[in-house]
Design an enzyme around this catalytic site. Structure first.
Site, mmCIF file in Angstrom:
data_model
loop_
_atom_site.group_PDB
_atom_site.id
_atom_site.type_symbol
_atom_site.label_atom_id
_atom_site.label_comp_id
_atom_site.label_asym_id
_atom_site.label_seq_id
_atom_site.Cartn_x
_atom_site.Cartn_y
_atom_site.Cartn_z
ATOM 1 N N ASN A 6 -7.220 -12.750 5.990
ATOM 2 C CA ASN A 6 -8.526 -12.772 5.328
ATOM 3 C C ASN A 6 -8.431 -11.884 4.084
ATOM 4 O OD1 ASN A 6 -11.181 -12.559 4.563
ATOM 5 N ND2 ASN A 6 -11.870 -11.472 6.394
ATOM 6 N N TRP A 7 -8.283 -12.529 2.937
ATOM 7 C CA TRP A 7 -8.106 -11.765 1.692
ATOM 8 C C TRP A 7 -9.418 -11.175 1.178
ATOM 9 C CZ3 TRP A 7 -4.138 -15.217 -1.535
ATOM 10 C CH2 TRP A 7 -2.889 -15.106 -0.922
ATOM 11 N N LYS A 8 -10.505 -11.478 1.855
ATOM 12 C CA LYS A 8 -11.828 -10.948 1.466
ATOM 13 C C LYS A 8 -12.032 -11.091 -0.046
ATOM 14 C CE LYS A 8 -11.752 -7.946 5.474
ATOM 15 N NZ LYS A 8 -12.316 -6.819 6.158
ATOM 16 N N HIS A 90 -18.470 -13.141 10.276
ATOM 17 C CA HIS A 90 -17.743 -11.891 10.038
ATOM 18 C C HIS A 90 -18.753 -10.746 9.897
ATOM 19 C CE1 HIS A 90 -15.273 -8.828 8.157
ATOM 20 N NE2 HIS A 90 -14.225 -9.484 8.622
ATOM 21 N N GLU A 162 -13.617 -8.370 16.749
ATOM 22 C CA GLU A 162 -13.440 -7.463 15.622
ATOM 23 C C GLU A 162 -14.460 -6.321 15.713
ATOM 24 O OE1 GLU A 162 -11.187 -9.356 12.157
ATOM 25 O OE2 GLU A 162 -13.314 -9.508 11.762
ATOM 26 N N GLY A 168 -11.088 -2.139 8.431
ATOM 27 C CA GLY A 168 -10.818 -1.471 7.157
ATOM 28 C C GLY A 168 -10.829 0.046 7.230
ATOM 29 N N GLY A 226 -7.212 -8.243 7.501
ATOM 30 C CA GLY A 226 -7.779 -8.112 6.161
ATOM 31 C C GLY A 226 -6.812 -7.406 5.234
ATOM 32 N N GLY A 227 -7.029 -6.102 5.037
ATOM 33 C CA GLY A 227 -6.279 -5.328 4.045
ATOM 34 C C GLY A 227 -4.776 -5.563 4.036
#
Ligand code: PGA
Length: 243
Positions: A6-8, A90, A162, A168, A226-227
Site C-alpha cells: 500500500n503505497w498510500k 483502511h 491492522e 506507521g 505501507g511504509g
C-alpha cells in the site's frame, strides 16, 4: 502468501514510476501473491510498467458505479485501469474521510458487484486496546461490514487485521497478540457464518525484519505493508522472506 504493498500517498509520480521499474526487474516468486496499490493517479502508468507480472489494487473506491460523484473513483473505473483488488475500510479512510462501517459495507457491495477482490481492513485504536475493547471494536467492524455477504461469497474476500496504533509507528503488534486477534476474527466470522474461509492478513509496521514472523508463528496468510513497501530494498527483502 499475500504481500500487498500500500503505497498510500507517499510517492510522487516520478518516484512511483521509478519504484515500479525496480519492481518489474525483481524476481517475484510464484509462491507470493504480490499486489501493488499505488495512488489512483499512478495506477495506469505503473500498470504499463509492471504489465501482467504484478497484480494491481486501488487504495479505496466509491460505492457508486458512475454518475454525478465529483472526485470519486468507482470500482468500475479501477477495473478499467487493470486493478483486481481494492483496499476498503483502511483506518486512514475511517480517520480522515470519516468512513463508517456502513460506508465500508456499501463499498464492499460495490466491489463484489464489479468483480474486484476487496481487502477489508479492521483494527482497534490504542484507546480501545487499553480499555479492553479491542475485540468489541473488530467485532463491530466485521459484522457491520460483512452484513449480508453470503457464505458462497466469503472466499472472494481478503480481511486484514491492522491495529491502528501499529500503523506507521514502528510499534508492530507482536505476532502472538496479532494471532490471538486473528483467531477472534475467524471466530467472529465463523459464528456469524460470514467471511469464514477468507485469507486473513496482518498489517502495521511490517518490514523485512519481522514479516516472516506473521506468516509463520502468527499463522497469517500474508501481510499488508505501507511504509516499507515504498523502498525497493525492503520490498525485495520481504519478497525473499516470504518465498
Ligand atoms: P505501515 O502501514 O506498514 O506503514 O505501518 C500499514 C498499512 O497502513 O496498511
Amino acid at each position: 502468501m499475500y504481500l500487498i504493498a500500500n503505497w498510500k500517498m507517499y510517492l510522487s509520480q516520478k518516484d512511483a514510476l521509478k519504484l515500479a521499474k525496480q519492481v518489474a526487474a525483481t524476481d517475484i516468486s510464484s509462491s507470493v501473491d504480490f499486489v501493488l496499490c499505488p495512488s489512483a493517479t499512478a495506477i495506469a502508468a505503473v500498470g504499463e510498467i509492471v504489465k501482467k507480472k504484478v497484480a494491481l489494487g486501488g487504495q479505496d473506491a466509491f460505492w457508486g458505479e458512475e454518475g454525478a460523484y465529483t472526485g470519486e473513483i468507482s470500482c468500475k473505473r479501477l477495473k478499467e485501469l487493470g486493478c483486481r483488488y481494492v483496499i476498503l475500510g483502511h483506518s486512514e479512510r475511517r480517520q480522515y474521510a470519516g468512513e463508517t462501517n456502513d460506508v465500508v459495507y456499501k463499498k464492499l457491495m460495490a466491489a463484489r458487484r464489479s468483480g474486484l477482490t476487496p481487502i477489508l481492513c479492521v483494527g482497534e485504536s490504542k484507546k480501545e486496546r487499553e480499555s479492553g475493547g479491542a475485540v468489541a471494536a473488530i467485532t463491530r467492524q466485521l459484522t457491520e461490514a460483512l452484513e449480508g455477504i453470503s457464505i458462497g461469497e466469503r472466499e472472494k474476500l481478503i480481511v486484514a487485521y491492522e491495529p491502528v496504533w501499529a500503523i506507521g509507528t514502528g510499534d508492530a503488534c507482536t505476532p502472538q497478540d496479532a494471532a490471538r486477534m486473528k483467531d477472534e476474527m475467524k471466530r467472529i466470522m465463523n459464528t456469524k457464518r460470514r467471511g469464514g474461509a477468507c485469507p486473513v492478513l496482518y498489517g502495521g509496521s511490517v518490514d523485512e525484519s519481522n514479516v516472516v514472523e506473521y506468516t509463520t508463528s502468527g499463522g497469517f496468510d500474508g501481510v499488508l505493508v505501507g511504509g516499507a513497501s515504498t523502498k525497493i530494498k525492503s520490498l525485495q527483502g520481504m519478497m525473499e522472506q516470504l518465498s
